[in-house]
Design a protein around this motif. Structure first.
Motif, mmCIF file in Angstrom:
data_model
loop_
_atom_site.group_PDB
_atom_site.id
_atom_site.type_symbol
_atom_site.label_atom_id
_atom_site.label_comp_id
_atom_site.label_asym_id
_atom_site.label_seq_id
_atom_site.Cartn_x
_atom_site.Cartn_y
_atom_site.Cartn_z
ATOM 1 N N LEU A 17 63.606 -30.901 -53.352
ATOM 2 C CA LEU A 17 63.380 -29.805 -52.403
ATOM 3 C C LEU A 17 61.931 -29.781 -51.932
ATOM 4 N N ALA A 18 61.010 -30.046 -52.852
ATOM 5 C CA ALA A 18 59.602 -30.090 -52.471
ATOM 6 C C ALA A 18 59.337 -31.222 -51.488
ATOM 7 N N ALA A 19 59.991 -32.359 -51.708
ATOM 8 C CA ALA A 19 59.835 -33.485 -50.781
ATOM 9 C C ALA A 19 60.315 -33.111 -49.386
ATOM 10 N N LEU A 20 61.452 -32.453 -49.297
ATOM 11 C CA LEU A 20 61.987 -32.053 -47.993
ATOM 12 C C LEU A 20 61.102 -31.015 -47.322
ATOM 13 N N ASP A 21 60.632 -30.054 -48.100
ATOM 14 C CA ASP A 21 59.792 -28.984 -47.534
ATOM 15 C C ASP A 21 58.468 -29.504 -46.996
ATOM 16 N N HIS A 22 58.013 -30.646 -47.515
ATOM 17 C CA HIS A 22 56.739 -31.205 -47.062
ATOM 18 C C HIS A 22 56.950 -32.324 -46.039
ATOM 19 N N GLY A 23 58.121 -32.331 -45.421
ATOM 20 C CA GLY A 23 58.340 -33.208 -44.279
ATOM 21 C C GLY A 23 58.865 -34.591 -44.575
ATOM 22 N N HIS A 24 59.202 -34.876 -45.825
ATOM 23 C CA HIS A 24 59.747 -36.194 -46.141
ATOM 24 C C HIS A 24 61.231 -36.260 -45.786
ATOM 25 N N SER A 25 61.757 -37.463 -45.681
ATOM 26 C CA SER A 25 63.151 -37.668 -45.309
ATOM 27 C C SER A 25 64.074 -37.365 -46.487
ATOM 28 N N ALA A 26 65.358 -37.192 -46.162
ATOM 29 C CA ALA A 26 66.359 -36.990 -47.211
ATOM 30 C C ALA A 26 66.460 -38.223 -48.102
ATOM 31 N N THR A 27 66.192 -39.397 -47.523
ATOM 32 C CA THR A 27 66.229 -40.637 -48.308
ATOM 33 C C THR A 27 65.186 -40.608 -49.415
ATOM 34 N N LEU A 28 63.967 -40.199 -49.075
ATOM 35 C CA LEU A 28 62.913 -40.129 -50.092
ATOM 36 C C LEU A 28 63.209 -39.027 -51.100
ATOM 37 N N ALA A 29 63.743 -37.912 -50.620
ATOM 38 C CA ALA A 29 64.084 -36.824 -51.538
ATOM 39 C C ALA A 29 65.107 -37.297 -52.562
ATOM 40 N N GLY A 30 66.117 -38.023 -52.093
ATOM 41 C CA GLY A 30 67.109 -38.560 -53.023
ATOM 42 C C GLY A 30 66.536 -39.635 -53.925
ATOM 43 N N ALA A 31 65.561 -40.382 -53.396
ATOM 44 C CA ALA A 31 64.954 -41.460 -54.182
ATOM 45 C C ALA A 31 64.197 -40.926 -55.390
ATOM 46 N N THR A 32 63.685 -39.701 -55.318
ATOM 47 C CA THR A 32 62.977 -39.144 -56.479
ATOM 48 C C THR A 32 63.920 -39.035 -57.675
ATOM 49 N N THR A 33 65.165 -38.599 -57.418
ATOM 50 C CA THR A 33 66.162 -38.535 -58.494
ATOM 51 C C THR A 33 66.630 -39.933 -58.880
ATOM 52 N N GLY A 34 66.787 -40.816 -57.880
ATOM 53 C CA GLY A 34 67.221 -42.174 -58.158
ATOM 54 C C GLY A 34 66.236 -42.934 -59.028
ATOM 55 N N VAL A 35 64.943 -42.803 -58.730
ATOM 56 C CA VAL A 35 63.911 -43.457 -59.528
ATOM 57 C C VAL A 35 63.883 -42.882 -60.944
ATOM 58 N N PHE A 36 64.040 -41.570 -61.035
ATOM 59 C CA PHE A 36 64.078 -40.923 -62.346
ATOM 60 C C PHE A 36 65.206 -41.498 -63.195
ATOM 61 N N MET A 37 66.412 -41.597 -62.614
ATOM 62 C CA MET A 37 67.562 -42.086 -63.370
ATOM 63 C C MET A 37 67.434 -43.574 -63.680
ATOM 64 N N ALA A 38 66.861 -44.350 -62.760
ATOM 65 C CA ALA A 38 66.669 -45.778 -63.023
ATOM 66 C C ALA A 38 65.734 -45.982 -64.207
ATOM 67 N N ALA A 39 64.638 -45.220 -64.245
ATOM 68 C CA ALA A 39 63.704 -45.312 -65.369
ATOM 69 C C ALA A 39 64.367 -44.839 -66.660
ATOM 70 N N THR A 40 65.221 -43.835 -66.549
ATOM 71 C CA THR A 40 65.946 -43.323 -67.716
ATOM 72 C C THR A 40 66.826 -44.408 -68.329
ATOM 73 N N VAL A 41 67.654 -45.044 -67.511
ATOM 74 C CA VAL A 41 68.582 -46.057 -68.017
ATOM 75 C C VAL A 41 67.825 -47.274 -68.551
ATOM 76 N N ALA A 42 66.764 -47.689 -67.853
ATOM 77 C CA ALA A 42 65.980 -48.840 -68.316
ATOM 78 C C ALA A 42 65.370 -48.569 -69.688
ATOM 79 N N THR A 43 64.885 -47.348 -69.898
ATOM 80 C CA THR A 43 64.283 -46.999 -71.190
ATOM 81 C C THR A 43 65.330 -46.934 -72.289
ATOM 82 N N GLN A 44 66.516 -46.451 -71.956
ATOM 83 C CA GLN A 44 67.573 -46.330 -72.958
ATOM 84 C C GLN A 44 67.945 -47.678 -73.567
ATOM 85 N N ILE A 45 67.775 -48.750 -72.812
ATOM 86 C CA ILE A 45 68.105 -50.082 -73.316
ATOM 87 C C ILE A 45 67.232 -50.446 -74.515
ATOM 88 N N PHE A 46 65.958 -50.056 -74.460
ATOM 89 C CA PHE A 46 64.999 -50.467 -75.493
ATOM 90 C C PHE A 46 64.807 -49.424 -76.590
#
Length: 427
Positions: free
Chosen positions: A46-75
C-alpha cells in the motif's frame, strides 16, 4: 536465560504439553513474530502504491519477501543442526524486525525490495524453526494438539495484525507501522532467549539400513497442503473483491471480513484436527475430510460467482474452505513428522513451510493470470481442480500404503541376506 532442556525420556513423561521447557516462551515468540509480519504484510504494498509506484512493484515487495522466505527455509535445517534452535530463532526474529526500520529511509524501489527481502530471510528461518522445535520439546502423544495450538496463536496474531497495520497507517502514518513492527519483533527475539539451548538431532553414523528417500515419504502430504495453499493464494487475493462485485451493498460490509472468517475457521479446525490425531494415536484421520471441505469451499466460490447467487453463499464457502485448509495444514505437518525419523523433524518442517509458502505465492500469480482471462469464477474453478488432484494423490497413497512393500525386512531384502557362493572368475 535459556531454559534447561530435558532428555527425550523425560519429555515423554510430562503429563501436559504446557509443562515442556520452553513451550510457553516459544508460543509467545511465535505470536509476536507473526504479529510483526502481519502488521507489514498489507502495508508495504500500500505504501508503494501511495507513493506513485506501479501495481507490479507493489506486488513485487510481497513476491521478493516470499522468495527470500522459501530460499532461507531450504538451509534452515542445516543451521538448526550446526548452531541450534535458540541462536537461530533469536537471529531470525531480529532479521524479521530490525529491517522494518529500513523502510524509514524512503520508498525508492531498491529500499522497498531490499528490506522486504531481508525480512523474508528472518521469516523463513523462524517458520521452520518454530514448527520443528514443537516436535522436539513436546511429548509425542500431545504433538497433534500442540501443532493445533500453534495454528491458534498464528491465526490470532494475523487476525489482530492485519487490520491493525492498516489502521495505524491510516491514523498515524506509515513510519508508525514500521517502528511498531520492529518493536513487536524484538519482543519475539527476547522471548526466543528463553528457548532451551538444543540442536536439531543428527542421524547416528552407525544407524542400520539405508534410508528411504525423504521426498518419497513427504511428497503426498506436501502435495495436499500445496494444492490448498495455491487455492488460498487466489482466495486471499481476489475473494474480498469478488464479494463486492457480486453485491456492492452487502458485499462492501462482508468483503472486509472474508479473510478473517476464513482464518478463524482454519484456526478452529486446525486445533480440532490435532485433538483428533492425538486421540487416534496417529495422523491422517481428518486429512481427506479436510481436503473434501476445501474442495467444496472453492468449488462453491466458482459456482456462486459464475451464477450470481447470494453473497451469503460465499460466506459459507469461506467457512468450508478455511476449515478444510486448517485441517489439512495440521494433518500434513503431523504426517511428515510421523513418516520421517526424529532426526529429520527440521527437514519435515522445512518441506511443510516451503509447500505452504511457495504454493501461496505461485497460486496468487498463476491463478491471477487465469482470473485476468477467465474472471474470478474461472480462477476458482481451476483452484478446485488443483485441490481435486491433491485428493487423488492422498487416495492413491492410502491404497498403496495398504499394499506397500517396506524397505526393511521384506522378501527382497531377506533374499539379499542369504549367502550365495560366488563362482570363481575365469582367467
Amino acid at each position: 536465560m535459556a531454559q534447561a532442556g530435558l532428555t527425550r525420556a523425560e519429555i515423554e513423561n510430562l503429563d501436559s504439553m504446557w509443562k515442556a521447557p520452553g513451550f510457553i516462551p516459544t508460543f509467545v515468540a511465535v505470536f509476536a513474530a507473526f504479529g510483526a509480519w502481519s502488521l507489514l504484510l498489507p502495508v508495504i504494498p500500500l505504501a508503494a502504491l501511495d507513493h506513485g509506484h506501479s501495481a507490479t512493484l507493489a506486488g513485487a515487495t510481497t513476491g521478493v519477501f516470499m522468495a527470500a522466505t522459501v530460499a532461507t527455509q531450504i538451509f534452515t535445517p542445516m543451521m538448526l543442526r550446526s548452531i541450534g534452535y535458540n541462536p537461530v530463532m533469536v537471529a531470525a526474529a531480529f532479521m524479521l524486525g530490525v529491517p522494518a526500520l529500513g523502510h524509514l529511509l524512503g520508498t525508492d524501489a531498491w529500499i522497498l525490495l531490499l528490506f522486504s527481502a531481508l525480512r523474508g530471510v528472518g521469516f523463513g528461518a523462524l517458520t521452520v524453526a518454530e514448527s520443528a522445535l514443537i516436535a522436539e520439546i513436546v511429548p509425542a502423544r500431545f504433538l497433534g494438539k500442540a501443532s493445533g495450538m500453534l495454528g491458534v496463536f498464528l491465526g490470532v496474531a494475523q487476525m489482530i495484525g492485519l487490520p491493525t497495520g492498516l489502521w495505524l497507517a491510516g491514523e498515524f502514518g506509515y513510519p508508525t507501522v514500521y517502528v511498531t513492527a520492529a518493536v513487536v519483533a524484538l519482543v519475539a527475539a527476547v522471548m526466543c532467549l528463553r528457548i532451551p539451548r538444543i540442536r536439531a538431532q543428527r542421524r547416528p553414523k552407525d544407524a542400520p539400513g539405508g534410508d528411504v528417500s525423504m521426498w518419497k515419504l513427504v511428497a503426498v502430504p506436501a502435495v495436499a497442503v500445496n494444492t490448498l495453499a495455491m487455492s488460498f493464494g487466489a482466495v486471499s487475493s481476489f475473494l474480498p473483491a469478488a464479494v463486492q462485485d457480486l453485491d456492492p451493498v452487502t458485499g462492501a460490509v462482508i468483503g472486509g471480513f472474508m479473510l478473517s472468517i476464513i482464518g478463524g475457521a482454519a484456526m478452529v479446525l486446525r486445533y480440532f484436527s490435532g485433538v483428533v490425531a492425538d486421540r487416534a494415536g496417529h495422523a491422517g484421520v481428518t486429512m481427506l475430510p479436510g481436503q473434501a471441505m476445501g474442495f467444496a469451499g472453492v468449488a462453491l466460490m466458482a459456482l456462486v460467482i459464475a451464477n450470481g447467487w447470494s453473497v451469503w453463499w460465499l460466506v459459507l464457502a469461506g467457512v468450508l474452505f478455511g476449515g478444510g485448509f486448517g485441517m489439512v495444514q495440521n494433518e500434513a505437518l503431523l504426517e511428515m513428522f510421523q513418516r520421517l525419523p526424529r532426526t529429520k523433524v527440521s527437514e519435515a518442517s522445512a518441506v511443510w513451510n516451503m509447500s505452504y509458502d511457495a504454493g501461496t505465492g505461485i497460486g496468487s500469480v498463476v491463478l491471477g493470470f487465469v482470473a485476468a482471462r477467465a474472471a474470478y469464477s474461472g480462477a476458482y474453478a481451476v483452484a478446485a481442480g488443483l485441490v481435486a488432484l491433491g485428493i487423488l494423490a492422498t487416495l492413491a497413497d492410502r491404497y498403496l500404503g495398504a499394499h506397500r512393500v517396506t524397505d526393511h525386512d521384506n522378501i527382497r531384502t531377506r533374499l539379499r541376506q542369504i549367502p550365495v557362493p560366488r563362482r570363481p572368475r575365469r582367467r
